[in-house]
Design a protein around this motif. Sequence first.
Motif, PDB file in Angstrom:
ATOM      1  N   LEU A 221       0.880   2.278  -7.475  1.00 46.29           N
ATOM      2  CA  LEU A 221       1.883   3.097  -8.404  1.00 46.29           C
ATOM      3  C   LEU A 221       2.453   4.258  -8.066  1.00 46.29           C
ATOM      4  O   LEU A 221       3.617   4.546  -8.316  1.00 46.29           O
ATOM      5  N   ALA A 222       1.817   4.923  -7.020  1.00 44.91           N
ATOM      6  CA  ALA A 222       2.346   6.188  -6.486  1.00 44.91           C
ATOM      7  C   ALA A 222       3.722   5.775  -5.631  1.00 44.91           C
ATOM      8  O   ALA A 222       4.702   6.244  -5.947  1.00 44.91           O
ATOM      9  N   ARG A 223       3.525   4.928  -4.881  1.00 48.45           N
ATOM     10  CA  ARG A 223       4.497   4.408  -3.948  1.00 48.45           C
ATOM     11  C   ARG A 223       5.745   3.905  -5.036  1.00 48.45           C
ATOM     12  O   ARG A 223       6.895   4.130  -4.570  1.00 48.45           O
ATOM     13  N   LEU A 224       5.650   3.168  -6.014  1.00 43.77           N
ATOM     14  CA  LEU A 224       6.667   2.927  -6.780  1.00 43.77           C
ATOM     15  C   LEU A 224       7.415   4.173  -7.439  1.00 43.77           C
ATOM     16  O   LEU A 224       8.553   4.068  -7.678  1.00 43.77           O
ATOM     17  N   LEU A 225       6.544   4.996  -7.960  1.00 42.14           N
ATOM     18  CA  LEU A 225       7.161   6.224  -8.517  1.00 42.14           C
ATOM     19  C   LEU A 225       7.886   7.134  -7.418  1.00 42.14           C
ATOM     20  O   LEU A 225       8.756   7.472  -7.758  1.00 42.14           O
ATOM     21  N   MET A 226       7.265   7.111  -6.171  1.00 37.76           N
ATOM     22  CA  MET A 226       8.098   7.938  -5.216  1.00 37.76           C
ATOM     23  C   MET A 226       9.130   7.321  -4.733  1.00 37.76           C
ATOM     24  O   MET A 226      10.322   8.132  -4.355  1.00 37.76           O
ATOM     25  N   ASP A 227       9.094   5.966  -4.483  1.00 37.55           N
ATOM     26  CA  ASP A 227      10.585   5.220  -4.312  1.00 37.55           C
ATOM     27  C   ASP A 227      11.361   5.382  -5.456  1.00 37.55           C
ATOM     28  O   ASP A 227      12.765   5.190  -5.109  1.00 37.55           O
ATOM     29  N   ALA A 228      11.156   5.680  -6.537  1.00 41.82           N
ATOM     30  CA  ALA A 228      12.037   5.979  -7.779  1.00 41.82           C
ATOM     31  C   ALA A 228      12.590   7.189  -7.755  1.00 41.82           C
ATOM     32  O   ALA A 228      13.275   7.522  -8.726  1.00 41.82           O
ATOM     33  N   GLY A 229      12.070   8.074  -7.099  1.00 47.96           N
ATOM     34  CA  GLY A 229      12.679   9.555  -6.896  1.00 47.96           C
ATOM     35  C   GLY A 229      11.737  10.655  -7.594  1.00 47.96           C
ATOM     36  O   GLY A 229      12.015  11.787  -7.403  1.00 47.96           O
ATOM     37  N   ALA A 230      10.255  10.446  -7.683  1.00 45.18           N
ATOM     38  CA  ALA A 230       9.493  11.183  -8.245  1.00 45.18           C
ATOM     39  C   ALA A 230       9.081  12.349  -7.156  1.00 45.18           C
ATOM     40  O   ALA A 230       9.318  12.052  -5.851  1.00 45.18           O
ATOM     41  N   ARG A 231       9.071  13.705  -7.474  1.00 47.79           N
ATOM     42  CA  ARG A 231       8.956  14.621  -6.526  1.00 47.79           C
ATOM     43  C   ARG A 231       7.315  14.729  -5.894  1.00 47.79           C
ATOM     44  O   ARG A 231       7.398  14.953  -4.866  1.00 47.79           O
ATOM     45  N   ARG A 232       6.398  14.319  -6.804  1.00 45.20           N
ATOM     46  CA  ARG A 232       5.348  14.416  -6.330  1.00 45.20           C
ATOM     47  C   ARG A 232       4.358  13.552  -7.391  1.00 45.20           C
ATOM     48  O   ARG A 232       4.704  13.531  -8.720  1.00 45.20           O
ATOM     49  N   VAL A 233       3.163  12.961  -6.855  1.00 46.16           N
ATOM     50  CA  VAL A 233       2.354  12.152  -7.740  1.00 46.16           C
ATOM     51  C   VAL A 233       1.032  12.216  -7.453  1.00 46.16           C
ATOM     52  O   VAL A 233       0.593  12.522  -6.232  1.00 46.16           O
ATOM     53  N   ASP A 234       0.356  12.899  -8.202  1.00 43.06           N
ATOM     54  CA  ASP A 234      -1.378  13.170  -8.398  1.00 43.06           C
ATOM     55  C   ASP A 234      -1.821  12.121  -8.995  1.00 43.06           C
ATOM     56  O   ASP A 234      -1.255  11.391  -9.903  1.00 43.06           O
ATOM     57  N   VAL A 235      -3.328  11.948  -8.933  1.00 42.32           N
ATOM     58  CA  VAL A 235      -3.844  11.232  -9.648  1.00 42.32           C
ATOM     59  C   VAL A 235      -5.281  11.864 -10.329  1.00 42.32           C
ATOM     60  O   VAL A 235      -5.968  12.496  -9.656  1.00 42.32           O
ATOM     61  N   TYR A 236      -5.300  11.756 -11.595  1.00 43.71           N
ATOM     62  CA  TYR A 236      -6.506  12.284 -12.352  1.00 43.71           C
ATOM     63  C   TYR A 236      -7.488  11.265 -12.639  1.00 43.71           C
ATOM     64  O   TYR A 236      -6.919  10.276 -13.297  1.00 43.71           O
ATOM     65  N   CYS A 237      -8.689  11.208 -12.431  1.00 39.09           N
ATOM     66  CA  CYS A 237      -9.539  10.198 -12.971  1.00 39.09           C
ATOM     67  C   CYS A 237     -10.803  10.894 -13.109  1.00 39.09           C
ATOM     68  O   CYS A 237     -11.305  11.878 -12.603  1.00 39.09           O
ATOM     69  N   LEU A 238     -11.913  10.230 -14.014  1.00 45.93           N
ATOM     70  CA  LEU A 238     -13.301  10.716 -14.162  1.00 45.93           C
ATOM     71  C   LEU A 238     -13.850  10.890 -13.002  1.00 45.93           C
ATOM     72  O   LEU A 238     -14.873  11.887 -12.717  1.00 45.93           O
ATOM     73  N   ALA A 239     -13.882   9.761 -12.049  1.00 44.10           N
ATOM     74  CA  ALA A 239     -15.052   9.616 -11.057  1.00 44.10           C
ATOM     75  C   ALA A 239     -14.372   9.039  -9.796  1.00 44.10           C
ATOM     76  O   ALA A 239     -13.489   8.102  -9.728  1.00 44.10           O
ATOM     77  N   ARG A 240     -15.018   9.472  -8.699  1.00 43.85           N
ATOM     78  CA  ARG A 240     -14.593   8.686  -7.363  1.00 43.85           C
ATOM     79  C   ARG A 240     -15.862   8.031  -6.820  1.00 43.85           C
ATOM     80  O   ARG A 240     -16.870   8.503  -6.612  1.00 43.85           O
ATOM     81  N   THR A 241     -15.574   6.896  -6.265  1.00 44.44           N
ATOM     82  CA  THR A 241     -16.864   6.138  -5.966  1.00 44.44           C
ATOM     83  C   THR A 241     -17.260   6.873  -4.405  1.00 44.44           C
ATOM     84  O   THR A 241     -16.386   7.147  -3.817  1.00 44.44           O
ATOM     85  N   PRO A 242     -18.550   6.808  -4.197  1.00 42.53           N
ATOM     86  CA  PRO A 242     -19.114   7.398  -3.243  1.00 42.53           C
ATOM     87  C   PRO A 242     -19.082   6.647  -1.773  1.00 42.53           C
ATOM     88  O   PRO A 242     -20.012   6.673  -0.851  1.00 42.53           O
ATOM     89  N   ARG A 243     -18.735   5.125  -1.834  1.00 42.14           N
ATOM     90  CA  ARG A 243     -19.068   4.202  -1.336  1.00 42.14           C
ATOM     91  C   ARG A 243     -17.856   3.883  -0.100  1.00 42.14           C
ATOM     92  O   ARG A 243     -17.204   3.181  -0.296  1.00 42.14           O
ATOM     93  N   PRO A 244     -17.949   4.584   0.986  1.00 44.11           N
ATOM     94  CA  PRO A 244     -16.788   4.273   1.942  1.00 44.11           C
ATOM     95  C   PRO A 244     -16.807   2.820   2.452  1.00 44.11           C
ATOM     96  O   PRO A 244     -15.819   2.816   2.940  1.00 44.11           O
ATOM     97  N   GLU A 245     -17.897   2.144   2.502  1.00 44.79           N
ATOM     98  CA  GLU A 245     -17.887   0.706   3.087  1.00 44.79           C
ATOM     99  C   GLU A 245     -16.764   0.082   2.063  1.00 44.79           C
ATOM    100  O   GLU A 245     -16.357  -1.031   2.835  1.00 44.79           O
TER     101      GLU A 245
END
Length: 248
Positions: A221-245
Amino acid sequence: MHCQPHYKGQVYIWLKNKQNCLLCDEPSDSPLPLCDPCADELPWLGAQCMHCALPLPTAGLTCGQCLLHPPAFQQVIAAWRYDFPLDALISRFKHQAKWPFGRLMAELLAQFLHYRFNEGLPRPDSLLPVPLSRQRLRQRGFNQAEMLARWLGKELQLKVAGDLLRRRLDTPAQQGLDARARRRNLRQAFSLTGEVEVEVAGRHLALVDDVLTTGATAQALARLLMDAGARRVDVYCLARTPRPETRD
């Protein structure tokens, strides 16, 4: 087809001075339905990657994946690790339509974002909920990301562009797929439906979702928005998985 609920009343008495904690059912010490001991025991996210928020041993570092393949989004802002009891709260909100849990987590995330804004995090121009496929929206009856975005938008006084992004392909569910499979799964899955010149070009946008695992959806989604001319894209979410595997 719009399956998103438009219930105008309160799910429960949110502004009532005396409430019971939704986790332990003891009287809450604050206007929120969450007591201080339960709030302290939530898996708050500490040291993390400066871009994707992957939990790391030391703060101020960038994970190997982001070093090798810098993401299209600038930064992920997540309040918690995807761990007990938050994982259960998200699951009950998302799969059992327990909206009070979602409302509570959105309120806490809004408080967290207020703090980050005061610390210098740039405020976005608009919030964009991650879209669901039409099939999944029919099955679930609501888009949890859109509900979170609406609650956050109200608390943070930010515009919510709920119809700007569309999931045009009913791809298989992301759960259970590794990072490479997730990226393949999302190729050409999303499109823009709004006025790009007005709503995207030159603007700072923030995607809203419940959990970030590999970041494949956020990246697409960020790539789609940046390709459309967005200046910056952030992501807000409740949680981040701690499983790097699960990352590739």
